[in-house]
Design a protein around this motif. Sequence first.
Motif, PDB file in Angstrom:
ATOM      1  N   ASP A 266      94.212  89.206 -39.573  1.00  0.00           N
ATOM      2  CA  ASP A 266      94.170  90.722 -39.972  1.00  0.00           C
ATOM      3  C   ASP A 266      94.258  90.842 -41.618  1.00  0.00           C
ATOM      4  OD1 ASP A 266      93.996  93.492 -39.530  1.00  0.00           O
ATOM      5  OD2 ASP A 266      96.116  93.676 -39.717  1.00  0.00           O
TER       6      ASP A 266
ATOM      7  N   THR B 100      90.146 105.577 -51.057  1.00  0.00           N
ATOM      8  CA  THR B 100      91.246 104.616 -50.734  1.00  0.00           C
ATOM      9  C   THR B 100      91.506 103.753 -51.593  1.00  0.00           C
ATOM     10  OG1 THR B 100      90.366 104.993 -48.510  1.00  0.00           O
ATOM     11  CG2 THR B 100      92.043 103.239 -48.697  1.00  0.00           C
TER      12      THR B 100
ATOM     13  N   ILE C  87      95.220 101.392 -52.156  1.00  0.00           N
ATOM     14  CA  ILE C  87      95.572 100.871 -51.026  1.00  0.00           C
ATOM     15  C   ILE C  87      94.622  99.830 -50.896  1.00  0.00           C
ATOM     16  CG2 ILE C  87      95.612 101.174 -48.283  1.00  0.00           C
ATOM     17  CD1 ILE C  87      97.303 103.241 -49.881  1.00  0.00           C
TER      18      ILE C  87
ATOM     19  N   THR D 108      93.360  95.412 -49.842  1.00  0.00           N
ATOM     20  CA  THR D 108      93.596  93.985 -49.134  1.00  0.00           C
ATOM     21  C   THR D 108      93.813  93.007 -49.937  1.00  0.00           C
ATOM     22  OG1 THR D 108      91.316  93.843 -49.266  1.00  0.00           O
ATOM     23  CG2 THR D 108      92.624  94.543 -47.035  1.00  0.00           C
TER      24      THR D 108
ATOM     25  N   TYR E  63      94.266  92.995 -54.276  1.00  0.00           N
ATOM     26  CA  TYR E  63      95.514  93.450 -54.347  1.00  0.00           C
ATOM     27  C   TYR E  63      96.008  92.822 -56.063  1.00  0.00           C
ATOM     28  CZ  TYR E  63     100.414  94.770 -54.248  1.00  0.00           C
ATOM     29  OH  TYR E  63     101.681  95.057 -54.401  1.00  0.00           O
TER      30      TYR E  63
ATOM     31  N   GLU F 195      99.649  99.495 -52.528  1.00  0.00           N
ATOM     32  CA  GLU F 195     100.154  98.981 -51.116  1.00  0.00           C
ATOM     33  C   GLU F 195      99.198  97.926 -50.697  1.00  0.00           C
ATOM     34  OE1 GLU F 195     100.870 100.659 -46.755  1.00  0.00           O
ATOM     35  OE2 GLU F 195     100.070 102.062 -48.173  1.00  0.00           O
ATOM     36  N   LYS F 196      99.787  96.531 -50.303  1.00  0.00           N
ATOM     37  CA  LYS F 196      98.785  95.552 -49.669  1.00  0.00           C
ATOM     38  C   LYS F 196      98.777  95.668 -48.395  1.00  0.00           C
ATOM     39  CE  LYS F 196      99.061  91.372 -51.149  1.00  0.00           C
ATOM     40  NZ  LYS F 196      99.680  89.894 -51.156  1.00  0.00           N
ATOM     41  N   VAL F 197      97.773  95.929 -47.789  1.00  0.00           N
ATOM     42  CA  VAL F 197      97.488  96.120 -46.488  1.00  0.00           C
ATOM     43  C   VAL F 197      96.548  95.078 -45.820  1.00  0.00           C
ATOM     44  CG1 VAL F 197      97.779  98.773 -46.482  1.00  0.00           C
ATOM     45  CG2 VAL F 197      95.451  98.004 -46.885  1.00  0.00           C
TER      46      VAL F 197
ATOM     47  N   ALA G  20      94.811  98.443 -41.116  1.00  0.00           N
ATOM     48  CA  ALA G  20      95.666  99.394 -41.843  1.00  0.00           C
ATOM     49  C   ALA G  20      94.819  99.851 -42.914  1.00  0.00           C
ATOM     50  CB  ALA G  20      96.871  98.891 -42.623  1.00  0.00           C
ATOM     51  N   PHE G  21      93.758  98.930 -43.645  1.00  0.00           N
ATOM     52  CA  PHE G  21      92.713  99.414 -44.501  1.00  0.00           C
ATOM     53  C   PHE G  21      91.957 100.642 -43.688  1.00  0.00           C
ATOM     54  CE2 PHE G  21      88.871  99.437 -47.077  1.00  0.00           C
ATOM     55  CZ  PHE G  21      89.476  99.585 -48.304  1.00  0.00           C
TER      56      PHE G  21
ATOM     57  N   GLN H  48      92.349 102.542 -41.285  1.00  0.00           N
ATOM     58  CA  GLN H  48      93.104 103.613 -41.076  1.00  0.00           C
ATOM     59  C   GLN H  48      93.336 104.426 -42.166  1.00  0.00           C
ATOM     60  OE1 GLN H  48      93.612 104.852 -38.056  1.00  0.00           O
ATOM     61  NE2 GLN H  48      92.569 103.127 -37.220  1.00  0.00           N
ATOM     62  N   ALA H  49      93.705 103.807 -43.461  1.00  0.00           N
ATOM     63  CA  ALA H  49      93.785 104.517 -44.844  1.00  0.00           C
ATOM     64  C   ALA H  49      92.573 105.312 -45.110  1.00  0.00           C
ATOM     65  CB  ALA H  49      94.091 103.497 -45.741  1.00  0.00           C
TER      66      ALA H  49
END
Length: 481
Positions: free
Chosen positions: A273, A307, A312, A314, A318, A325-327, A331-332, A334-335
């Motif tokens: 992920d 985004t 936000i 990955t 990052y 925020e590192k996702v 989650a990316f 969803q953002a």
Amino acid sequence: MQLTPITVAYGDGIGPEIMKATLAILEAAGARLAIETIEIGEKVYLSGNTAGIAPEAWESLRRTKVFLKAPITTPQGGGFKSLNVTTRKMLGLYANVRPCVSYAPYVDTKHPKMDVVIVRENEEDLYAGIEHQQTHEVVQCLKLISRPGCEKIVRYAFEYARVYGRKKVTCFSKDNIMKQTDGLFHKVFDEVAKEYPEIENEHWIVDIGAAKLADTPEAFDVIVMPNLYGDILSDVAAQIAGSVGLAGSANIGEEVAMFEAIHGSAPRRAGQDLANPSGLLLGAVQMLVHIGQGDVAEKVHNAWLRTLEDGIHTYDIYKEGTSKEKVGTQAFAQAVIARMGHKPEKLAPVSYAGASDKGIHVKLKPTTPAKMETVGVDIFLFCADRNPNTLGDKLSALNTGGLKLNMITNRGVKVYPGGMAETFCTDHWRCRYKSDDLKAINYADILALQQQISAAGFDIIKTENLCTFDGEPAFSAGQGA
Ligand code: NAD
């Protein structure tokens, strides 16, 4: 609501994760799609299918004509053929369109103003995959470039520039060395460019062009190039824009089109992920424009830009200080979904109003075939004895009638007559025979010559005819000749 049927493959490695994320975003944006899923890649290869794709998968592709494909893994060795190359060629996907854009200051890059579209020829060049070992020491890969192939891709690049409001099309080639193959690409570029006076055009030799692209990408707009250079330089361009994980790619044919990320299946990152789904998502945005759902494409692209702008990110993009925020992959997604309907505030929002790749139809200009005459032949020999003079003197002693030994080269360099002792020679020799005054000959003359050379004990490995077109010699000279 009219749904557009598309074929989807989840692929290998990080493929399933980034496809799941991409489809979730498309669904949330209200994409009007009827999805058929096919199995391609590693599992299919390992089941014994060396092409990596089953007949029913072809059937789906030919029916829907739109393919959203996650990256796949080509197993090493074992005669497995690259599915990507096969799909592009079997379905005639001649244009590979790879936009490489920087998103500074939200994604770290040395090139904050970069916005380059690489249009890569997708069917020809060294990717014909025709390779042979010819002697103990020498292997060969055939570089095939055709006039219709050049014309299709160059016209596509200019039409693309017109549809998307681009100002300049640049051609990269290496025609100072490959005067026939890359020379044709450049020549066709110059011919077609004349039909688009409102679009600036220029040509760069690929080496210095690549250096300039890596150093000052903002100097370029659309760049059209043969297959191999395009393959390499689009990865470079995507990486210097921010990350290979950020670029999408469209493979366009007359009938069918395929959309993907430019990167591969990154097996080391699979199942964690972690991967950035943006490349595949932007490929899907190109797909939506292509199928006439520019409204959805615009929504997705703007939510995605927002985004990035909100920091936000990955892992691959990052950066402490820039990112918030590192996702992970999901989650990316969803953002992006949470920002659906929003536009970026600082980055320029995109608009796809009225744009459609479907509007790009390339029509080839009819040409009158030139008068083609054979005037000689290059006979390639295997000979373990490295002395060009021994070989040359023996061949010269044969009475070969109207076809005379003109020169011998080794890896392209003239070594007989009058070669240099310093030139390194392999076991692979090209012996050029020409007719007197380049008089037309026929294939029987070439066969008779081969028979004579073979009867004298030489090992012929292949021949290439020497032709003139409307009287102009159409073959390269020997180096140093
Ligand atoms: P790759 O592009 O898969 O990965 C190289 C590196 O780039 C990864 O290790 C990772 O650090 C980074 N990366 C790539 N995609 C990323 C993403 N979405 N998010 C974050 N980081 C990412 O190249 P490779 O390792 O040379 O090839 C792996 C496999 O992929 C091979 O089997 C190759 O044949 C295949 N491949 C497939 C395609 C395709 O299906 N279109 C294209 C290229 C390579």
